[in-house]
Motif scaffolding. Structure first.
Motif, short mmCIF file in Angstrom:
data_model
loop_
_atom_site.label_atom_id
_atom_site.label_comp_id
_atom_site.label_asym_id
_atom_site.label_seq_id
_atom_site.Cartn_x
_atom_site.Cartn_y
_atom_site.Cartn_z
N LEU A 184 0.86 -1.18 0.00
CA LEU A 184 0.00 0.00 0.00
C LEU A 184 0.90 1.23 0.00
O LEU A 184 1.74 1.40 0.88
N ILE A 185 0.73 2.07 -1.01
CA ILE A 185 1.54 3.29 -1.13
C ILE A 185 0.62 4.50 -0.97
O ILE A 185 -0.26 4.73 -1.80
N PRO A 186 0.81 5.29 0.08
CA PRO A 186 0.01 6.51 0.22
C PRO A 186 0.25 7.42 -0.99
O PRO A 186 1.37 7.56 -1.49
N GLN A 187 -0.82 8.05 -1.43
CA GLN A 187 -0.78 8.82 -2.66
C GLN A 187 0.19 10.00 -2.61
O GLN A 187 0.62 10.52 -3.65
N HIS A 237 -6.42 5.56 2.71
CA HIS A 237 -7.34 6.61 2.31
C HIS A 237 -7.71 6.50 0.83
O HIS A 237 -6.96 5.94 0.02
N ALA A 238 -8.87 7.02 0.52
CA ALA A 238 -9.28 7.10 -0.88
C ALA A 238 -8.20 7.81 -1.69
O ALA A 238 -7.72 8.87 -1.29
N GLY A 239 -7.80 7.20 -2.80
CA GLY A 239 -6.73 7.77 -3.62
C GLY A 239 -5.39 7.11 -3.41
O GLY A 239 -4.48 7.30 -4.22
N ASP A 240 -5.22 6.36 -2.31
CA ASP A 240 -3.99 5.61 -2.10
C ASP A 240 -3.92 4.45 -3.09
O ASP A 240 -4.94 4.04 -3.67
N TYR A 241 -2.73 3.91 -3.26
CA TYR A 241 -2.51 2.88 -4.28
C TYR A 241 -2.22 1.53 -3.64
O TYR A 241 -1.32 1.40 -2.81
N GLU A 267 -10.99 3.67 -3.84
CA GLU A 267 -12.09 4.61 -4.06
C GLU A 267 -12.68 5.13 -2.75
O GLU A 267 -13.42 6.13 -2.76
N ALA A 268 -12.37 4.47 -1.65
CA ALA A 268 -12.91 4.90 -0.35
C ALA A 268 -11.90 4.55 0.74
O ALA A 268 -11.03 3.68 0.56
N ASP A 269 -12.01 5.23 1.87
CA ASP A 269 -11.17 4.88 3.01
C ASP A 269 -11.41 3.42 3.39
O ASP A 269 -12.56 2.95 3.40
N THR A 270 -10.33 2.71 3.67
CA THR A 270 -10.41 1.27 3.91
C THR A 270 -9.51 0.89 5.09
O THR A 270 -8.37 1.33 5.18
N SER A 271 -10.04 0.07 5.98
CA SER A 271 -9.26 -0.43 7.11
C SER A 271 -8.53 -1.70 6.67
O SER A 271 -9.14 -2.61 6.10
N LEU A 272 -7.23 -1.74 6.93
CA LEU A 272 -6.41 -2.87 6.51
C LEU A 272 -5.50 -3.32 7.64
O LEU A 272 -5.07 -2.51 8.46
#
Length: 569
Positions: A393-396, A459-463, A416-421
């Protein structure tokens, strides 16, 4: 112009027209290919693929026997692609001149073109355009010709054969996209060496076989290299491995050059491409270096043409294996307990007092040639491996990293949306960095990590970057901090190594005492630190810094926290 002779006369190269001690200028080289492509449009396509940092065009050419140049069709038909890169160091120019003559001969010699079959000959005539335009005769200290040549650095004074991962130059950014789009099966990147004196005109760096791994590594070591060495011997250019002495001279043995991904062949390995870096010997005449370089390129091309299907199959297997493996090697060292042997032709090493200073100098006596078996350390082992993640997971915010992955064809999913991982998080325990700038960066030579598990919010927009894809090896070896040429080592994440808040010592002195009374873990760590560093107890800043950096009360969660997260399940 219809005859063989007329075409040869019309398309004579500057090297051929001179005294065999001339190399082309960039302008003459590009005009040569443009004229050739206009005359033979069904053989050669030649076009601009980008611009250099100084705004000069970078070109590439494609030669095929049937006039098919469309990349998508070539890939759909699974044609073998051979890539010849030239002029990354324009002071080492024999590959530039040899490529010109070879492409000309494809155009005017039908039998040579027919021998290509379905193989695509892809080439960059001059990669370091800015360096080629910086023409002089002074920068190659020990080299025998040509009379004038280009310069190693580009217009940013960068060595482009250290730039393939960090991509500070426009050239490297163009190259990353170009290489990833074409995905060549075999690459030859032409060079001239510095170093010891010996008999050979041609020496060869290949992708280190153990590091290349999978089925490709054994194939390279056991099948491809022996065939190349045999053919070069038969062509009158006996070849030896690149002379990388383990001590001061070849007598004591030589070691494979570990071409990490900053170098062209190491970068190619991230794409499971077999790479060769021929290094002609600087002390040999330019004419010999030119002839041996052309022989080497032709030899590797012929092998690739004859065995392309097998190489492609091994590459496909390697891509699949890299995407599914449980453990990933990210760092290698030479195994000096496992030496091969090479029958080497050298000259007697002589040690004598220097006339310049109070030391002993090394020289080689050509009147005392020798031939004997020397130790050849061509086996490497992985000394750092990691459990392969399912994804990263790479923050945008880390745009420079994301775009480099994109240039290399990495498939990414944008949330596309905030996600708990649930993720594995690296904390940087220590970093040992070079004390001087290296290619524009303060490179980190040693990185120690502490992995922990944590629940995080993406967060939404992260990769999200899955590993189940063809680019898995490139992803792992750039995003794992301990890999040889990771983005972290090159300083792309340096800001996380800095604490952003500070204290006033006269106020924090009392606060620090209270922290030791209320945080037993810090107190225990501090007591141990005092025992280990008694000399620092008189340094107020050292004492307060230790407590400040270890306490929970003023913790900065992002400090020394590697922002790229590993998703394991």
């Amino acid at each position: 112009m219809s005859s063989h002779t007329d075409h040869t006369t019309a398309f004579i190269t500057p090297y051929e027209a001179g005294n065999q001690n001339q190399t082309t200028t960039w302008q003459a080289c590009i005009q040569f290919y443009q004229d050739l492509a206009a005359q033979f449009p069904n053989v050669l396509q030649f076009s601009q693929i980008g611009v250099s940092d100084n705004g000069k065009p970078i070109h590439a050419g494609i030669v095929t026997a049937d006039g098919v140049f469309e990349r998508e069709r070539i890939k759909q038909e699974q044609r073998t692609i051979f890539f010849n890169n030239n002029g990354i160091h324009p002071g080492e120019p024999e590959g530039i001149d040899a490529c010109m003559a070879l492409v000309r001969d494809f155009c005017i010699q039908p039998e040579r073109l027919t021998a290509l079959g379905k193989t695509v000959f892809l080439f960059i005539p001059v990669y370091n355009v800015d360096g080629c335009l910086n023409r002089q005769d002074t920068s190659r200290v020990n080299q025998d010709g040509p009379e004038q040549f280009g310069f190693r650095g580009n217009s940013l004074h960068l060595d482009l054969n250290r730039d393939f991962i960090k991509c500070d130059s426009e050239n490297a950014q163009v190259f990353n996209r170009f290489f990833s789009e074409w995905s060549p099966d075999v690459m030859v990147d032409t060079h001239t060496s510095n170093g010891a004196d010996y008999h050979y005109t041609m020496t060869l760096i290949q992708t280190q076989a153990d590091k290349l791994g999978y089925g490709l590594g054994p194939y390279l070591r056991n099948t491809m290299l022996p065939a190349i060495y045999t053919e070069m011997q038969e062509r009158g250019w006996p070849t030896c491995p690149y002379v990388n002495p383990v001590k001061d001279s070849p007598d004591h043995g030589i070691e494979d050059f570990l071409e990490t991904p900053r170098f062209s062949t190491g970068y190619a390995a991230l794409h499971h491409t077999i790479g060769f870096m021929p290094e002609t010997h600087m002390l040999k005449p330019f004419a010999d270096r030119y002839a041996s370089m052309r022989a080497l390129v032709e030899t590797v091309l012929a092998f690739t043409t004859a065995n392309g299907a097998e190489i492609q199959a091994l590459r496909a297997q390697a891509r699949e294996a890299a995407s599914q493996q449980q453990q990933a090697a990210v760092h290698w060292v030479a195994d000096h307990g496992q030496a091969s042997s090479f029958m080497f032709k050298g000259y007697q090493a002589v040690y004598s007092p220097s006339v310049l200073g109070n030391y002993t100098r090394l020289s080689y006596d050509r009147s005392q040639p020798w031939e004997k078996a020397i130790a050849y350390y061509d086996h490497f082992v992985a000394d750092i491996t990691v459990t392969q993640a399912r994804a990263y997971l790479i923050p945008q915010a880390w745009r420079a990293v994301i775009e480099r992955l994109q240039w290399n064809g990495v498939q990414m999913q944008r949330l596309e949306a905030d996600t708990s991982l649930q993720a594995e998080v690296y904390h940087i325990q220590s970093v040992q960095s070079r004390s001087h700038a290296y290619e524009g960066h303060m490179f980190h030579d040693d990185v120690q990590l502490l992995p922990t598990s944590a629940s995080v919010i993406a967060h939404a927009g992260d990769y999200l970057v899955p590993l189940d894809q063809p680019a898995a090896r490139y992803i792992v070896e750039t995003l794992e901090p301990q890999a040889h040429d990771s983005f972290f080592r090159w300083g792309f994440f340096n800001s996380v190594l800095e604490k952003k808040e500070a204290y006033s010592d006269y106020v924090f002195e009392d606060t620090a005492t209270d922290i030791l009374n209320t945080e037993p873990e810090v107190k225990a760590a501090f007591e141990q630190w005092k025992q280990e560093n008694p000399g620092l107890l008189s340094d107020q800043q050292a004492v307060l810094d230790f407590i400040f950096s270890h306490c929970a009360r003023f913790k900065e969660p992002e400090w020394r926290r590697y922002p790229v997260l590993r998703i394991m399940h």
